[in-house]
Scaffold this active site. Sequence first.
Site, PDB file in Angstrom:
ATOM      1  N   SER A 273       0.827  -1.202   0.000  1.00  0.00           N
ATOM      2  CA  SER A 273       0.000   0.000   0.000  1.00  0.00           C
ATOM      3  C   SER A 273       0.865   1.257   0.000  1.00  0.00           C
ATOM      4  O   SER A 273       0.594   2.210  -0.740  1.00  0.00           O
ATOM      5  CB  SER A 273      -0.923   0.013   1.224  1.00  0.00           C
ATOM      6  OG  SER A 273      -1.649   1.216   1.303  1.00  0.00           O
ATOM      7  N   TRP A 276       2.370   1.565  -3.402  1.00  0.00           N
ATOM      8  CA  TRP A 276       1.373   1.997  -4.387  1.00  0.00           C
ATOM      9  C   TRP A 276       1.322   3.515  -4.465  1.00  0.00           C
ATOM     10  O   TRP A 276       1.103   4.093  -5.537  1.00  0.00           O
ATOM     11  CB  TRP A 276      -0.003   1.447  -3.999  1.00  0.00           C
ATOM     12  CG  TRP A 276      -1.124   1.903  -4.894  1.00  0.00           C
ATOM     13  CD1 TRP A 276      -1.567   1.300  -6.037  1.00  0.00           C
ATOM     14  CD2 TRP A 276      -1.960   3.055  -4.733  1.00  0.00           C
ATOM     15  NE1 TRP A 276      -2.622   1.995  -6.580  1.00  0.00           N
ATOM     16  CE2 TRP A 276      -2.883   3.081  -5.800  1.00  0.00           C
ATOM     17  CE3 TRP A 276      -2.026   4.075  -3.774  1.00  0.00           C
ATOM     18  CZ2 TRP A 276      -3.842   4.073  -5.938  1.00  0.00           C
ATOM     19  CZ3 TRP A 276      -2.973   5.067  -3.918  1.00  0.00           C
ATOM     20  CH2 TRP A 276      -3.866   5.059  -4.987  1.00  0.00           C
ATOM     21  N   HIS A 277       1.546   4.178  -3.317  1.00  0.00           N
ATOM     22  CA  HIS A 277       1.432   5.631  -3.283  1.00  0.00           C
ATOM     23  C   HIS A 277       2.563   6.331  -4.024  1.00  0.00           C
ATOM     24  O   HIS A 277       2.389   7.473  -4.465  1.00  0.00           O
ATOM     25  CB  HIS A 277       1.395   6.123  -1.831  1.00  0.00           C
ATOM     26  CG  HIS A 277       0.061   5.922  -1.183  1.00  0.00           C
ATOM     27  ND1 HIS A 277      -0.304   4.743  -0.575  1.00  0.00           N
ATOM     28  CD2 HIS A 277      -1.001   6.750  -1.055  1.00  0.00           C
ATOM     29  CE1 HIS A 277      -1.531   4.859  -0.101  1.00  0.00           C
ATOM     30  NE2 HIS A 277      -1.979   6.074  -0.381  1.00  0.00           N
ATOM     31  N   GLY A 278       3.707   5.701  -4.149  1.00  0.00           N
ATOM     32  CA  GLY A 278       4.784   6.368  -4.866  1.00  0.00           C
ATOM     33  C   GLY A 278       6.079   5.596  -4.823  1.00  0.00           C
ATOM     34  O   GLY A 278       6.297   4.757  -3.944  1.00  0.00           O
ATOM     35  N   PHE A 433      -0.465   9.952  -7.689  1.00  0.00           N
ATOM     36  CA  PHE A 433      -0.388   8.522  -7.429  1.00  0.00           C
ATOM     37  C   PHE A 433      -1.147   7.712  -8.488  1.00  0.00           C
ATOM     38  O   PHE A 433      -0.993   6.535  -8.560  1.00  0.00           O
ATOM     39  CB  PHE A 433      -0.930   8.187  -6.042  1.00  0.00           C
ATOM     40  CG  PHE A 433      -0.257   8.960  -4.930  1.00  0.00           C
ATOM     41  CD1 PHE A 433       1.117   9.179  -4.967  1.00  0.00           C
ATOM     42  CD2 PHE A 433      -0.995   9.458  -3.881  1.00  0.00           C
ATOM     43  CE1 PHE A 433       1.737   9.890  -3.961  1.00  0.00           C
ATOM     44  CE2 PHE A 433      -0.360  10.157  -2.866  1.00  0.00           C
ATOM     45  CZ  PHE A 433       0.991  10.391  -2.902  1.00  0.00           C
TER      46      PHE A 433
END
Length: 433
Positions: A273, A276-278, A433
Amino acid sequence: MFLLIFSTVLDYYTGIKIHENSKLSRKKFWLWLSIGINLGFLCVFKYYNFFTDSFANGLSLLGFNVHLGSLQILLPVGISFYTFHGLSYVIDIYKNRIEPERDFVEYSVFVSFFPLLVAGPIERATHLLPQISKKREFNYSNAVDGLRQILWGLFKKIVIADNCAEYANTIFNNSAGLSGSTLLLGAILFSFQIYCDFSGYSDIALGTARLFGIELLRNFAFPYFSRDIAEFWRRWHISLSSWFKDYLYFPLGGSKGGMLMTIRNTFIIFIVSGFWHGANWTFVAWGFLNALYIMPSIIFGTNRKNLDIVAKGKYLPTLKEFFSICLTFGLTVLAWIFFRASSIAHAFTYISGIFSKSLFKIPQFAGRSEAIPIMIMTVIFIIIEWFGREQQYAIAKLGAKWNRPLRWLMYYCLILAMYFFAGSEQQFIYFQF
């Protein structure tokens, strides 16, 4: 646009092929073809430079100087969101949860429905496709409710998020030498910035969709009133958290393999997670820290303790609930520092600066006097959110029983606040994102 169209055609076609083939091996072939290509695009555009830079830095620590080429490309708009839309669709077909959509236009609308395309919420085919397929008629009360949610989302974005961003940026970008109290204030301001920025966008998206007779998945449920970290993650970015639970946590075994497997899988979904954001180690550290936070409730089986909204039917929480909310918010603020910091070293330096003797000094930063009205508006915002916490969004029922002039006065007060307190324009955080 090419990537969006290609991904849409790919998943539409592979979904049909998965459904039509009776052999499990053929089903798996089409499933993994879709997953592989979709994640391949995501990795190239979003993570290629991160992996090559990290690999080169790792080799340099061993004494090898390697210069790997990087890609000078822009991140395609909404790629993380529409990739997850397509993946959930083909996986649901493979699991026999749904049948493939034969109408290409309706499937395309599911993938690229404009309110949610660039920043979510991450929809499911089981929820959104049936709404697209059926006939919709204009509903006045739903339209009014949608416009009210759009108004509240705009207020959160323009008045709270954009103004908090201005002062949070000032503090984070000039953190060296600032007092602990100032650094703590900067972290708190960023916490409200990211919440009002992202939940504000979600409110605008949900309200806009409701004008078209579409109900999108709820993405936020007043997360800063959570009494523990497990409750926070049931209320923050709900569509992403539930996506990882259904399509990663459960396929990995969930909690069926005992405590060690539960702990392993929990760390995996939080780290993924974060990633996933960066493409930055700060996001990985943020995910890892939140996994550590949630471990006590996983180990002691209290992660399903606080399922209902805090102080339901009451004006104020109990003293225990109040301190639980404050502790959870404090831990969340600490984790947000990793999310906002430019590097891991910056995050640790920032945190060490907070926990110093200067923590008890009066905050000092450029533009402090101009920030006072914004802090007052933020306090008013928190009060409105608290009294509206049992609704889908804070002002869903506010003024519902008032006469029309008084109710409209409230709407114009929000609009005037946006006019007078409009800060410098800030891009939506989750667009990146």
